[in-house]
Design an enzyme around this catalytic site. Structure first.
Site: not given
Lengths: 334, 369
Positions: A65, A134
């Site tokens: 990321e 998540h």
């Protein structure tokens, strides 16, 4: 809402149309992120775009990321208009340095010479049994940071229209898409276009209590409002849409009429977005309040995996109904 | 632990102002002790405690006006240890209770010139909200803050009487009684008494009403949503006119068990305390039947309005000399008209008649009172 011709579409498809439109209208636009190309996106938003626009503009990235968000920022500085997809807000923490220390600060640190017109999209929220790593709602954290604009489309129309507006913004815009909304289906006006990302909207009008919410909580708030309406309690439901900067004028205008507020936020209560809104109401609308400010937030736990525990952790319509009722005078004894 | 609450000192009382505490935390109290003085439309009332124990904590400060039912103090029972966890019923509030007023209500009160002290909150937790202020404003220019106690009392009496006439189906009976003999007896009895202990005629009526109430218990008690509740004793509410106008009807307790002398003494005490404004809470709340005497104002007969939640009120007219037929001959006699107003839900005409007859019979035998 719309008067003209409409068509049925899902939130996911509306989002894809928005990306496709951006790619078509502006050659500087490209999409990158994990699995956005050949896999079609973790939530199938970019399905088919690789075939349509090719690997130059639909770029799969490594599982890093920090790297690909940083690359997006660099591309924006270099004159592109990148759309960076981060799979969920949880993973964006790996890129927090890039987002907070780089994207958000460069305009300031360059004395206004450079801006970072990047758009970072990410999924957020609970409801799909994806468990703690998540499914968190960390919008409030990012909304803390000056230099960023945070938007969260709750409706099909906003999903379709916010991306283009965000791409026009010379500064970084983060778009939060709630995981449970992708399958939402609704009517989109045929002529739907760019959407204002400066102002909150009133999704339901009412004079008794203002319910302030955003994202998927909009639908639970509307369900609660419908339940309350059956008892004669009219809620005004405000969809914030933009979490930074907050459109406080719309909120103040409503609260000055209803004098009661419930804030519904899937984020945690402590130090959350709801805390910020409540504080601003206390600062600027204290004398308009007729009851303490109520907050309905997620339980302060990591979001659990089992369905019943996940449901228990996030705000449900019944809790919103209870919170609103507590703001009202007790019904007269019979 | 138990909560000592602001009592309702009458059918019309909504709130009272704590004037002073006569006990402090740590003081031991017995049933019937006076712990506080509360100012109401009826004057300052001394509030008694019903459970023995120790004052744990005072929750309201003097000067505060609080609604009926508000916890005023926490009392620790005799067997409880200091600082023991309060029972669930007590709830959290350890801090002094103050009237909650929403910020919007404060602003509205300022704009509408409403005195918040007179507003009863119906919001969450009893808070005063804008709706309460608007209701108060709509109720018309309320008694201005400078209103006299007499005006407040007038309003309180008005509220109670309106409620009575609205809710209670009154029935009225009257009878005229020859009181020549009882008054003559009283004159003789008073000659044997020191001046300070002389009995007024009203004491005869008080005792006669008490004895009749024992005989016909249907008139002695109260009416609530479940029906008639017989009085725990015969506590006669004595209508007392106050010097600055207004009226109170505190209870003279257990009149049936008192001698004429005791009843007379206690009545004088009650009248002087009513006029001095130091009645006790029990006297304000537990009357089981009321007696009102309008005779000294020169009316022949009166038909009174029941003071809710009681079910009966006896009214006495003036004692007048009339030509009266006694044993077939017309004689001048002293007579008085007694009336009974009774709640027809609790009392039927037969019981009402039996009661008045019992009063008359009791009056005719004053030596037995």
């Amino acid at each position: 809402m719309a008067n003209g011709p409409t068509r049925r579409i899902t939130y996911r498809d509306a989002m894809r149309e928005a990306i496709r439109e951006a790619l078509t209208r502006d050659p500087r636009v490209f999409l990158m992120g994990e699995d956005v190309g050949r896999y079609g996106g973790a939530y199938a938003v970019s399905k088919g775009l690789l075939a349509e626009f090719g690997p130059e503009r639909i770029r799969d990235t490594p599982l890093s990321e920090s790297t690909f968000v940083g690359a997006g920022i660099g591309a924006a500085l270099g004159g592109s208009r990148p759309i960076v997809e981060v799979m969920t807000v949880n993973f964006s923490l790996l890129a927090l340095d890039q987002i907070v220390n780089t994207a958000a600060t460069i305009r300031h640190m360059s004395g206004g010479q450079f801006s970072v017109p990047v758009v970072i999209r990410m999924a957020t929220g609970a409801g799909r049994q994806l468990a703690a790593q998540h499914a968190h709602s960390l919008e409030g954290w990012l909304a803390h940071v000056p230099g960023l604009r945070i938007v969260e489309p709750a409706t099909i129309e906003d999903a379709r229209g916010m991306l283009w507006t965000a791409l026009q913004d010379p500064d970084p815009v983060l778009i939060f898409e709630h995981q449970t909304l992708y399958n939402l289906e609704g009517d989109l006006p045929a002529d739907a276009g760019p959407v204002d990302i400066d102002r909150a909207v009133v999704r339901r009008h009412g004079g008794d209590v203002t319910v302030i919410t955003y994202g998927a909580m909009l639908y639970k708030s509307l369900a609660a409002a419908a339940t309350l309406a059956a008892d004669g309690v009219e809620c005004e439901v405000i969809d914030l849409r933009t979490l930074r900067p907050l459109d406080m004028n719309t909120i103040f205008e409503s609260v000055r009429r209803t004098r009661r507020v419930a804030i519904v936020d899937e984020g945690w209560r402590s130090g959350g977005l709801s805390a910020e809104i409540a504080a601003r109401l206390a600062e600027s609308a204290f004398y308009d309040l007729d009851a303490p400010i109520a907050r309905v937030c997620s339980a302060e736990v990591p979001i659990p995996y089992p369905k019943h525990l996940e449901d228990a952790a996030v705000p449900q319509a019944a809790a919103i109904v209870d919170a609103v009722r507590a703001l009202l005078p007790a019904p007269a004894p019979r | 632990m138990s909560e000592f609450r602001m009592p309702s000192l009458g059918a019309d009382m909504e709130a009272g102002t704590l004037v002073e505490w006569t006990k402090a935390p740590g003081d031991t109290v017995a049933r019937g002790d006076i712990v506080a003085v509360v100012d109401t439309d009826k004057g300052a009332i001394e509030i008694e405690v019903f459970e023995p124990g120790t004052i744990e904590r005072l929750l309201v400060e003097p000067g505060q006006k609080v609604p009926v039912g508000t916890a005023l103090a926490i009392i620790r029972g005799a067997n409880e240890t200091p600082g023991a966890a309060a029972p669930a019923a007590v709830g959290a509030p350890a801090a002094p209770v103050r009237t909650r007023v929403s910020p919007a209500a404060r602003k509205a009160a300022e704009q509408l010139h409403v005195d918040l002290a007179g507003v009863v909150g119906q919001g969450p937790g009893g808070a005063i909200t804008v709706a309460d202020v608007e209701r108060a404003a709509a109720a018309g220019p309320p008694a201005p803050k400078t209103s006299t106690r007499a005006a407040g009392m007038r309003a309180a009496i008005g509220a109670a009487m309106a409620r009575s006439k609205r809710e209670i189906p009154h029935l009225y009976l009257s009878t005229t009684v020859d009181v020549t003999q009882p008054l003559a007896w009283l004159g003789l009895a008073n000659q044997a008494r020191p001046v300070t202990e002389r009995l007024l005629p009203i004491v005869l009526f008080l005792k006669a009403v008490a004895n009749a109430a024992v005989e016909v218990p249907a008139v002695n008690g109260t009416w609530n949503e479940n029906g008639f509740v017989p009085g725990a004793g015969v506590h006669i509410g004595c209508a007392i006119a106050l010097r600055d106008g207004g009226l109170v009807a505190p209870a003279l307790h257990d009149v049936d068990k008192k001698s004429l002398g005791e009843a007379g003494r206690d009545l004088m005490d009650l009248v002087s305390r009513a006029r001095a404004g130091s009645l006790r809470s029990s006297e304000m709340t537990d009357a089981t039947i009321t007696l009102t005497n309008l005779g000294d104002l020169g009316v022949d007969a009166a038909y009174a309005v029941i003071y809710p939640p009681q079910v009966a009120i006896v009214a006495i007219g003036r004692v007048v000399e009339r030509p009266w037929v006694v044993a077939g001959r017309v004689e001048p006699r002293s007579v008085v008209t007694l009336s009974l107003s009774a709640d027809h839900r609790a009392v039927d005409g037969r019981q009402a008649g039996a009661f008045l007859a019992a009063v008359e019979r009791a009056l005719q035998a004053p030596e037995a009172l």
